[in-house]
Design an enzyme around this catalytic site. Structure first.
Site, PDB file in Angstrom:
ATOM      1  N   ARG A 105       0.812  -1.200   0.000  1.00 22.64           N
ATOM      2  CA  ARG A 105       0.000   0.000   0.000  1.00 22.64           C
ATOM      3  C   ARG A 105       0.853   1.260   0.000  1.00 22.64           C
ATOM      4  O   ARG A 105       0.528   2.247  -0.647  1.00 22.64           O
ATOM      5  CB  ARG A 105      -0.897  -0.014   1.245  1.00 22.64           C
ATOM      6  CG  ARG A 105      -1.530   1.319   1.562  1.00 22.64           C
ATOM      7  CD  ARG A 105      -2.768   1.159   2.373  1.00 22.64           C
ATOM      8  NE  ARG A 105      -3.683   0.238   1.728  1.00 22.64           N
ATOM      9  CZ  ARG A 105      -4.567  -0.531   2.372  1.00 22.64           C
ATOM     10  NH1 ARG A 105      -4.647  -0.485   3.681  1.00 22.64           N
ATOM     11  NH2 ARG A 105      -5.373  -1.325   1.693  1.00 22.64           N
ATOM     12  N   TYR A 106       1.923   1.231   0.761  1.00 20.23           N
ATOM     13  CA  TYR A 106       2.785   2.409   0.902  1.00 20.23           C
ATOM     14  C   TYR A 106       4.037   2.220   0.039  1.00 20.23           C
ATOM     15  O   TYR A 106       4.417   1.098  -0.276  1.00 20.23           O
ATOM     16  CB  TYR A 106       3.177   2.575   2.366  1.00 20.23           C
ATOM     17  CG  TYR A 106       1.994   2.765   3.300  1.00 20.23           C
ATOM     18  CD1 TYR A 106       1.319   3.984   3.340  1.00 20.23           C
ATOM     19  CD2 TYR A 106       1.549   1.732   4.116  1.00 20.23           C
ATOM     20  CE1 TYR A 106       0.240   4.162   4.195  1.00 20.23           C
ATOM     21  CE2 TYR A 106       0.469   1.904   4.977  1.00 20.23           C
ATOM     22  CZ  TYR A 106      -0.185   3.125   5.013  1.00 20.23           C
ATOM     23  OH  TYR A 106      -1.245   3.296   5.850  1.00 20.23           O
ATOM     24  N   ARG A 109       7.119   0.088   2.034  1.00 21.80           N
ATOM     25  CA  ARG A 109       6.947  -1.025   2.965  1.00 21.80           C
ATOM     26  C   ARG A 109       5.759  -1.894   2.579  1.00 21.80           C
ATOM     27  O   ARG A 109       4.813  -1.412   1.965  1.00 21.80           O
ATOM     28  CB  ARG A 109       6.809  -0.520   4.402  1.00 21.80           C
ATOM     29  CG  ARG A 109       5.739   0.526   4.609  1.00 21.80           C
ATOM     30  CD  ARG A 109       6.184   1.446   5.757  1.00 21.80           C
ATOM     31  NE  ARG A 109       5.109   2.317   6.204  1.00 21.80           N
ATOM     32  CZ  ARG A 109       4.777   3.449   5.594  1.00 21.80           C
ATOM     33  NH1 ARG A 109       5.399   3.836   4.478  1.00 21.80           N
ATOM     34  NH2 ARG A 109       3.807   4.195   6.068  1.00 21.80           N
ATOM     35  N   CYS A 118      -4.503 -17.704  14.595  1.00 25.40           N
ATOM     36  CA  CYS A 118      -4.099 -17.069  15.843  1.00 25.40           C
ATOM     37  C   CYS A 118      -4.341 -18.103  16.946  1.00 25.40           C
ATOM     38  O   CYS A 118      -5.085 -19.058  16.730  1.00 25.40           O
ATOM     39  CB  CYS A 118      -4.939 -15.829  16.134  1.00 25.40           C
ATOM     40  SG  CYS A 118      -4.545 -14.426  15.080  1.00 25.40           S
ATOM     41  N   CYS A 122      -9.715 -12.507  18.390  1.00 19.43           N
ATOM     42  CA  CYS A 122     -10.344 -11.265  18.828  1.00 19.43           C
ATOM     43  C   CYS A 122     -11.637 -11.134  18.032  1.00 19.43           C
ATOM     44  O   CYS A 122     -11.620 -11.214  16.796  1.00 19.43           O
ATOM     45  CB  CYS A 122      -9.458 -10.065  18.518  1.00 19.43           C
ATOM     46  SG  CYS A 122      -7.795 -10.214  19.160  1.00 19.43           S
ATOM     47  N   CYS A 125     -11.712  -8.738  15.000  1.00 21.40           N
ATOM     48  CA  CYS A 125     -10.628  -8.912  14.015  1.00 21.40           C
ATOM     49  C   CYS A 125     -10.919  -8.174  12.709  1.00 21.40           C
ATOM     50  O   CYS A 125     -11.959  -8.355  12.090  1.00 21.40           O
ATOM     51  CB  CYS A 125     -10.427 -10.390  13.728  1.00 21.40           C
ATOM     52  SG  CYS A 125      -9.096 -10.702  12.545  1.00 21.40           S
ATOM     53  N   ARG A 127      -9.239  -8.615  10.001  1.00 26.95           N
ATOM     54  CA  ARG A 127      -8.945  -9.477   8.858  1.00 26.95           C
ATOM     55  C   ARG A 127      -9.740 -10.772   8.947  1.00 26.95           C
ATOM     56  O   ARG A 127      -9.299 -11.827   8.521  1.00 26.95           O
ATOM     57  CB  ARG A 127      -7.429  -9.726   8.820  1.00 26.95           C
ATOM     58  CG  ARG A 127      -6.849  -9.742   7.411  1.00 26.95           C
ATOM     59  CD  ARG A 127      -5.337  -9.639   7.407  1.00 26.95           C
ATOM     60  NE  ARG A 127      -4.890  -8.265   7.382  1.00 26.95           N
ATOM     61  CZ  ARG A 127      -3.867  -7.797   8.106  1.00 26.95           C
ATOM     62  NH1 ARG A 127      -3.187  -8.591   8.891  1.00 26.95           N
ATOM     63  NH2 ARG A 127      -3.521  -6.524   8.019  1.00 26.95           N
ATOM     64  N   ASP A 286     -12.019  -0.850  12.877  1.00 25.47           N
ATOM     65  CA  ASP A 286     -12.352  -0.976  11.452  1.00 25.47           C
ATOM     66  C   ASP A 286     -13.787  -1.452  11.252  1.00 25.47           C
ATOM     67  O   ASP A 286     -14.414  -1.972  12.171  1.00 25.47           O
ATOM     68  CB  ASP A 286     -11.389  -1.956  10.779  1.00 25.47           C
ATOM     69  CG  ASP A 286      -9.976  -1.400  10.693  1.00 25.47           C
ATOM     70  OD1 ASP A 286      -9.822  -0.162  10.666  1.00 25.47           O
ATOM     71  OD2 ASP A 286      -9.027  -2.202  10.646  1.00 25.47           O
ATOM     72  N   ASP A 323      -7.773   3.565   9.880  1.00 27.23           N
ATOM     73  CA  ASP A 323      -7.303   2.884   8.675  1.00 27.23           C
ATOM     74  C   ASP A 323      -8.478   2.991   7.711  1.00 27.23           C
ATOM     75  O   ASP A 323      -9.502   2.334   7.883  1.00 27.23           O
ATOM     76  CB  ASP A 323      -6.919   1.433   8.983  1.00 27.23           C
ATOM     77  CG  ASP A 323      -5.871   0.919   8.006  1.00 27.23           C
ATOM     78  OD1 ASP A 323      -5.748   1.497   6.906  1.00 27.23           O
ATOM     79  OD2 ASP A 323      -5.184  -0.059   8.331  1.00 27.23           O
ATOM     80  N   LYS A 330      -3.580   4.456   6.714  1.00 27.20           N
ATOM     81  CA  LYS A 330      -3.793   5.012   8.045  1.00 27.20           C
ATOM     82  C   LYS A 330      -3.800   6.537   8.007  1.00 27.20           C
ATOM     83  O   LYS A 330      -2.866   7.147   7.495  1.00 27.20           O
ATOM     84  CB  LYS A 330      -2.689   4.528   8.984  1.00 27.20           C
ATOM     85  CG  LYS A 330      -2.698   3.016   9.168  1.00 27.20           C
ATOM     86  CD  LYS A 330      -1.588   2.583  10.110  1.00 27.20           C
ATOM     87  CE  LYS A 330      -1.529   1.085  10.243  1.00 27.20           C
ATOM     88  NZ  LYS A 330      -1.026   0.397   9.038  1.00 27.20           N
TER      89      LYS A 330
HETATM   90  C1  LIG Z   1      -0.217  -0.491   8.867  1.00 27.71           C
HETATM   91  C2  LIG Z   1       0.308  -0.962   7.599  1.00 27.71           C
HETATM   92  C3  LIG Z   1       1.673  -0.813   7.281  1.00 27.71           C
HETATM   93  C4  LIG Z   1       2.656  -0.179   8.222  1.00 27.71           C
HETATM   94  O1  LIG Z   1       2.353   1.161   8.428  1.00 27.71           O
HETATM   95  P1  LIG Z   1       3.249   2.056   9.405  1.00 27.71           P
HETATM   96  O2  LIG Z   1       2.513   3.336   9.538  1.00 27.71           O
HETATM   97  O3  LIG Z   1       4.586   2.196   8.752  1.00 27.71           O
HETATM   98  O4  LIG Z   1       3.362   1.293  10.697  1.00 27.71           O
HETATM   99  C5  LIG Z   1       2.092  -1.261   6.056  1.00 27.71           C
HETATM  100  N1  LIG Z   1       1.246  -1.806   5.166  1.00 27.71           N
HETATM  101  C6  LIG Z   1      -0.056  -1.953   5.436  1.00 27.71           C
HETATM  102  C7  LIG Z   1      -0.944  -2.547   4.403  1.00 27.71           C
HETATM  103  C8  LIG Z   1      -0.565  -1.545   6.665  1.00 27.71           C
HETATM  104  O5  LIG Z   1      -1.881  -1.711   6.928  1.00 27.71           O
END
Ligand SMILES: *Cc1c(COP(=O)(O)O)cnc(C)c1O
Length: 386
Positions: A105-106, A109, A118, A122, A125, A127, A286, A323, A330
């Site tokens: 997504r980002y 990362r 798990c 929870c 959850c 997911r 969520d 989110d 986020k």
């Molecule tokens: C939360 C999340 C991350 C990590 O986000 P940070 O703000 O760097 O902790 C990376 N990918 C996805 C899909 C996420 O939901």
């Protein structure tokens, strides 16, 4: 129910996993269930499975249906009430999944869904469309494809291993995943998302920590909801991880009737600091299917943040995030401390509500620079702004 268990068995994580409570019959021997809980447990179809470790069950108040630990893991009939706002994939992860088990997504990362299982589930959850369904973990072929994808994207420097709970896998499997990710040159940091120190602190063994520390820089984000989850066992588990050089962060979901007030959250955050867990995120719940009874209005989170910043250690203050539905990622929310920008001055308020002004630098064209050598200390730049 576990009167005859030996201490060795109780402290053995595999015994804990094997003896999880997963049925109405077993659970009703330990807790006095309400009709709402019975109804929630009986209707198994289309719900997240129920599982509770004997350890976590031992922390639950058997008499109090509102026990904050109990409400997190025991289904209620409300779970089956669907509302039009609910979403199967609340954070739009499927749309950002270029290869199975990877969410990108980002820019720099990615998230790897290492397993769908798990040790306890929870009820809120996020997911639940995947988790507990047919608990499987990443296989060799999938791991290869995930690593190929990361290898081919030089911008990815941070890999978050989550699930499910990756620490529910055996040490060998976890190591296979970490080793594969570590062998990618441009992966700088690896993070593990887990709730093991809360549901099964016995899982954090010296052997696990010894293995994990070979893959530094490694971080862990631990899901905590309530101060009552911080027991001597949890403390020990976090200390072992921290002593293994793993910086620990926390993630907490705001849950109606469980932790949705400033005093509970503040107590949790301050106690986390005591066990060397640095508060990281406070999440708006969520829109997962069947979780409306857990959700709070956005203002609850903002009001809690107002009571944290300035009132406790800055280190203990997490970031409150939503989110966003639809895959926006986020989004941080906070009370507003910025009031206005008037005649070159920022008008701000502090945590007590008092107003202050911060004069901004004057427009660079108007800055008059004058040589004032006589006022400059030895070695300092000789240009001073007046
Ligand atoms: C939360 C999340 C991350 C990590 O986000 P940070 O703000 O760097 O902790 C990376 N990918 C996805 C899909 C996420 O939901």
């Amino acid at each position: 129910m576990w009167k005859d268990v030996t201490e060795t068995d109780w402290n053995n994580w595999k015994w804990q996993v094997k003896n999880r409570v997963c049925s109405l019959a077993e659970l009703s021997r330990v807790l006095k269930l309400t009709p709402e809980e019975e109804g929630g447990i009986r209707r198994e179809e289309d719900r997240l499975p129920m599982a509770v470790t004997p350890y976590f069950l031992s922390l639950i108040d058997p008499e109090n249906p509102e026990c904050p630990l109990r409400r997190q893991v025991i289904p209620r009939i409300e779970e089956h009430f669907l509302c039009s706002r609910d979403l199967e994939d609340p954070c739009g992860e499927e749309g950002d999944t270029p290869v199975p088990r990877l969410v990108h997504r980002y820019p720099d990362r990615v998230l790897v869904i290492a397993t769908d299982a798990c040790v306890s589930y929870c009820r809120y959850c996020t997911r639940k469309r995947i988790v507990g369904k047919r608990p499987q973990s990443i296989d060799r072929e999938q791991l290869e494809k995930v690593c190929d994808y990361i290898s081919g994207n030089k911008r990815i420097r941070d890999v978050l291993v989550s699930g499910g709970d990756p620490l529910s896998l055996c040490d060998e499997k976890i190591e296979t995943i970490l080793k594969a990710l570590r062998s990618i040159r441009h992966v700088e940091i690896i993070r593990i998302g887990t709730r093991m120190p809360v549901f099964l602190p016995q899982r954090i063994t010296p052997a696990l920590v010894e293995m994990l520390r070979k893959y530094h820089p490694l971080y862990a984000s631990i899901h905590f909801s309530h101060p009552r989850e911080i027991t001597p066992e949890t403390t020990r588990a976090c200390e072992m991880l921290a002593d293994g050089g793993i910086p620990l962060g926390s993630q907490t979901v705001l849950l109606r009737g469980i932790n949705d007030n400033a005093s509970t959250i503040k107590k949790l955050l301050q106690e986390l600091m005591m066990i060397r867990v640095r508060p990281y995120y406070l999440y708006q719940c969520d829109l997962a299917v069947g979780t409306e009874h857990f959700r709070t209005p956005i203002s609850t989170g903002i009001n809690i943040m107002e009571k944290l910043r300035g009132h406790t250690s800055g280190y203990a203050v997490p970031t409150f995030v939503v989110d966003s539905p639809g895959g926006g990622g986020k989004i941080p929310l906070s009370p507003s401390y910025f009031i206005a920008l008037i005649e070159g001055k920022a008008v701000l308020r502090n945590y007590e509500g008092k107003i202050f002004e911060y004069p901004e630098p004057v427009d660079s064209k108007k800055i008059r620079v004058k040589l004032r050598r006589e006022e400059a200390p030895e070695g300092a730049p000789s240009l001073l702004v007046t």
